[in-house]
Write a protein that holds these residues in place. Structure first.
Motif, PDB file in Angstrom:
ATOM      1  N   ARG A 215       0.908  -1.405  -0.321  1.00 33.16           N
ATOM      2  CA  ARG A 215       0.058  -0.009  -0.025  1.00 33.16           C
ATOM      3  C   ARG A 215       0.574   1.074   0.084  1.00 33.16           C
ATOM      4  O   ARG A 215       0.649   1.916  -0.747  1.00 33.16           O
ATOM      5  CB  ARG A 215      -1.209  -0.457   1.416  1.00 33.16           C
ATOM      6  N   ALA A 216       2.018   0.962   1.149  1.00 34.29           N
ATOM      7  CA  ALA A 216       2.799   2.501   1.010  1.00 34.29           C
ATOM      8  C   ALA A 216       3.534   2.618  -0.675  1.00 34.29           C
ATOM      9  O   ALA A 216       4.048   3.658  -0.550  1.00 34.29           O
ATOM     10  CB  ALA A 216       3.639   1.903   2.097  1.00 34.29           C
ATOM     11  N   LEU A 217       3.744   1.383  -1.557  1.00 38.26           N
ATOM     12  CA  LEU A 217       4.837   1.684  -1.860  1.00 38.26           C
ATOM     13  C   LEU A 217       3.437   2.445  -3.650  1.00 38.26           C
ATOM     14  O   LEU A 217       4.421   2.845  -4.443  1.00 38.26           O
ATOM     15  CB  LEU A 217       4.713   0.499  -2.824  1.00 38.26           C
ATOM     16  N   GLY A 218       2.105   2.444  -3.132  1.00 36.61           N
ATOM     17  CA  GLY A 218       1.317   2.482  -4.512  1.00 36.61           C
ATOM     18  C   GLY A 218       1.206   4.464  -4.392  1.00 36.61           C
ATOM     19  O   GLY A 218       1.366   5.332  -5.075  1.00 36.61           O
ATOM     20  N   VAL A 219       1.452   4.585  -2.895  1.00 33.19           N
ATOM     21  CA  VAL A 219       1.147   6.683  -2.637  1.00 33.19           C
ATOM     22  C   VAL A 219       2.595   6.319  -2.744  1.00 33.19           C
ATOM     23  O   VAL A 219       2.313   7.467  -3.812  1.00 33.19           O
ATOM     24  CB  VAL A 219       0.715   5.682  -1.598  1.00 33.19           C
ATOM     25  N   ILE A 220       3.334   6.017  -3.044  1.00 29.22           N
ATOM     26  CA  ILE A 220       5.172   7.065  -3.060  1.00 29.22           C
ATOM     27  C   ILE A 220       4.717   6.427  -4.906  1.00 29.22           C
ATOM     28  O   ILE A 220       5.567   7.972  -5.224  1.00 29.22           O
ATOM     29  CB  ILE A 220       6.266   5.651  -2.673  1.00 29.22           C
ATOM     30  N   ARG A 221       4.482   5.648  -5.320  1.00 26.61           N
ATOM     31  CA  ARG A 221       4.424   5.472  -7.014  1.00 26.61           C
ATOM     32  C   ARG A 221       4.665   6.964  -7.446  1.00 26.61           C
ATOM     33  O   ARG A 221       4.251   7.102  -8.562  1.00 26.61           O
ATOM     34  CB  ARG A 221       4.093   4.602  -7.215  1.00 26.61           C
ATOM     35  N   LYS A 222       3.115   7.105  -7.036  1.00 23.55           N
ATOM     36  CA  LYS A 222       2.138   8.428  -7.298  1.00 23.55           C
ATOM     37  C   LYS A 222       2.489   9.569  -7.500  1.00 23.55           C
ATOM     38  O   LYS A 222       2.885  10.395  -7.832  1.00 23.55           O
ATOM     39  CB  LYS A 222       0.204   8.484  -6.986  1.00 23.55           C
ATOM     40  N   ASN A 223       3.458   9.474  -6.050  1.00 25.39           N
ATOM     41  CA  ASN A 223       4.115  11.152  -5.926  1.00 25.39           C
ATOM     42  C   ASN A 223       5.366  11.431  -6.406  1.00 25.39           C
ATOM     43  O   ASN A 223       5.729  11.881  -5.627  1.00 25.39           O
ATOM     44  CB  ASN A 223       3.468  11.079  -4.001  1.00 25.39           C
TER      45      ASN A 223
END
Length: 147
Positions: free
Chosen positions: A105-113
């Motif tokens: 989940r953290a990787l998904g948020v990081i990728r977006k930003n």
């Protein structure tokens, strides 16, 4: 996976980030902790104390509730956005390469930003949760991982 000497490995979950440097060889990485950032975790009751919202239907005596906002998840997402900014800076300063290991989940948020050129410069993005005290387990996982 080959992790060259002096490459950086960033391990992130929802509440902490650890930056490691490979001081070993490419086939046998030895990770040394450089820095660590923790998100101070408050209890949900300290973040939000309101009750869930209610709805009433005028024609029937039915009542319903709205789902309560997950304040812990909001805090983890905010921390992941801050981590993405730090990763942008680390990647721009590093010549040896950077591997990102993060909880899914953290990787998904990081990728977006992440900035577009930062994403292109990353050697690998691995969706696994590792903490700062797990350098040996992380190094083992990197030797077995195929990019």
């Amino acid at each position: 996976m080959l992790v060259r000497k002096d490459s950086k490995v960033i391990a992130v979950d929802g509440s902490r980030m650890a930056l490691f440097k490979n001081v070993g060889e490419a086939f046998a990485p030895v990770l040394e902790l450089i820095e660590e950032h923790k998100n101070p975790s408050l209890r949900t009751s300290e973040i939000g104390t309101d009750k869930p919202g209610r709805t009433f239907q005028s024609k029937t005596p039915r009542r319903g509730t709205h789902e309560l906002t997950d304040f812990q998840q909001q805090e983890e997402d905010r921390f992941s956005i801050e981590v993405a900014e730090k990763i942008d800076k680390i990647v721009s300063e590093t010549k040896a390469g950077v591997v990102l290991v993060a909880a899914p989940r953290a990787l998904g948020v990081i990728r977006k930003n992440l900035e577009a050129d930062t994403s292109a410069k990353l050697l690998a993005e691995i969706p696994k949760a590792f903490g700062s005290g797990e350098a040996e387990a992380l190094a083992k996982m990197l030797t077995k991982h195929e990019a």
